[in-house]
Design an enzyme around this catalytic site. Sequence first.
Site, mmCIF file in Angstrom:
data_model
loop_
_atom_site.group_PDB
_atom_site.id
_atom_site.type_symbol
_atom_site.label_atom_id
_atom_site.label_comp_id
_atom_site.label_asym_id
_atom_site.label_seq_id
_atom_site.Cartn_x
_atom_site.Cartn_y
_atom_site.Cartn_z
ATOM 1 N N GLY A 143 0.823 -1.202 0.000
ATOM 2 C CA GLY A 143 0.000 0.000 0.000
ATOM 3 C C GLY A 143 0.859 1.255 0.000
ATOM 4 N N SER A 144 0.403 2.273 0.700
ATOM 5 C CA SER A 144 1.047 3.591 0.652
ATOM 6 C C SER A 144 2.399 3.657 1.350
ATOM 7 C CB SER A 144 0.110 4.635 1.265
ATOM 8 O OG SER A 144 -1.056 4.779 0.477
#
Length: 627
Positions: A330-331
């Site tokens: 993810g981020s």
Amino acid sequence: MNPGFGSRLAQIKDAHSEAARFRTRAIIGFLLIAACLSVLGLRFAYLQINRHQEFSARSDQNRISIRRVAPTRGLIYDRNGVLLADNVAAFRLEVVPEQVKDMARLLGELGGVIALSDDDIEHFNSLRRSKHAFESIPLRFKLSEDEIARFSTERWRFPGVDIVPYLTRSYPHGEEFAHLVGYVGRIDEADAEKLDAARYAGTTHIGKTGIERSYENDLHGEPGYDLVEVNVDKRPLRVIERVPPTPGKNLYLSVDVRMQRAAMDAFEGRAGAAVALDPRNGEVLAMVCVPSFDPNLFVNGIGKVDYATLLNAPDRPLLNRAIAGGYTPGSTVKPYVALGGLELGLRRPSDTVLSTGEFFIPGQARGYRDDKRGGHGRVDLVQAIAQSVNTYFYSLALDMGIDRFSGWMAKFGFGKPTGIDLIGESAGVLPSREWKRGRMNQAFYPGETVIAGIGQGYWVITPIQLAQAVSILAARGVRHRPHLVRAIQDGLNVPPAPVALPPADSNILHNVENWGPVQQGMVAVVNGGGTASGLGKEFPYVIAGKTGTAERFSRTDEEWTSISTAPIERHEVLFEAFTPADDARIALIVALEAGRSGAHDAAPIVRKILDIWVKDDDVRNVAGPSP
């Protein structure tokens, strides 16, 4: 002539002839006897002189028995000398097969005195096939006092069976270090085929997982032996000579029991992993996997039913999530992507991107969303990291292209094992043109490059990989290979000798000044109104961090398509951090398999670990980064 006289003369001549013949026969007989005695004498001399050593050795073999003495296994400690793997006294039941006429009958009768499970008998029979008949083979481990007493009264019934003292492995911290320290188990048939028979003579256990397996050669030691005089029943009478074994080496790990326990407690049973490193040298300060298991169950043989329960459990407690668990980052990849934009000359820190809530690849109708409806407006690099603005990284990944993107991200160790001193590490997946062509025989599309920029799509990382990446970032571009063993002690009266640190790799940054804006963005995540704002409140050092929330299910408009609509089950959630932000002494990550967001679920666990770490930071910092 008188006829009678002639007859008497013939008789006299015959007597003389007979006497002569007798003497001849006697001489021949004597010579034959002398020849035979000479042959016997020569043979006796040959046997006594020329083959003395051979027959002396045969005699000793009948009179003297060699009893192998296994070495004491080395102990394992944490960085502060807290015992993690110990040896405790116990008793086991052993059988010498050549002294047993009917093995099946003996096992049946012996089972009436001491409980023998099917697993015990199966393992015993397996070992019989790989050992000599005269070798003593363990049948049951860790006998109770009652079992020892019962056998002692019935011992006369079981020739070739004896109770033997030994040291068994014990793990006082149980589940907390099960995946890291690992466990030893009984040597099975497959193990016996691979081991050095001479070195492992008398040894019944071997490292199966974790540090116990990786450092088996150091922990095992060298065997000794006793020369024992025995009677006709093979019962020992006295020890003629003793060659003591050489104990295994003691290991001092870099982990801290208090940090390990704090991390374990902070998870509160939720599935995931945490890894904390010292970015100055790669030492592992903590490594936690949840759920875990009790390694003591495996030491003396776990039953098939219990093992099947662990193996088939839906939450997979036997999986070492820290080095083999696969997560979507993810981020958490955004700081590395941002740094790549600066290093490749595609962005300047002041460059801005307009976030309207949706990003479009030129010429395509499909949109790629930001988390915030309506977007974040115009943002620069620091703001993009702090607010986790997807559009900034969609655009940057597209400009980089998949080849430059994967080439840059590989410098942080993604897509390959870190080389930590544990066996079983996974490589994960770094999205690349080569990977997809080899796996699917397909081209890599621009849309896949775009979502790779926010850590989605084909990405698979392990927690140790992400911890290494944030450690490289914390060290301003310098990589130190993660490692667990800090020092080795070779003897009780010998001080532990520090293990030579793996050499640091060359700096991955061409311009170290590019590090500053990325660090500022990660500081803003925690302290500047970013996605984990407030996490650093009342902490003595500035924390730099980044949240990660990886979608596990598809979304249409505002609706989630999922097997569950509970928010806590929607995502894999992660948080990475390092502190002090300007001169980091710890870099760590937490990954949870189900949660609402990285800020809501993973970041608080990171803070709890840091709260324990900071209590002893002054001591560690004075001592320096190496043992």
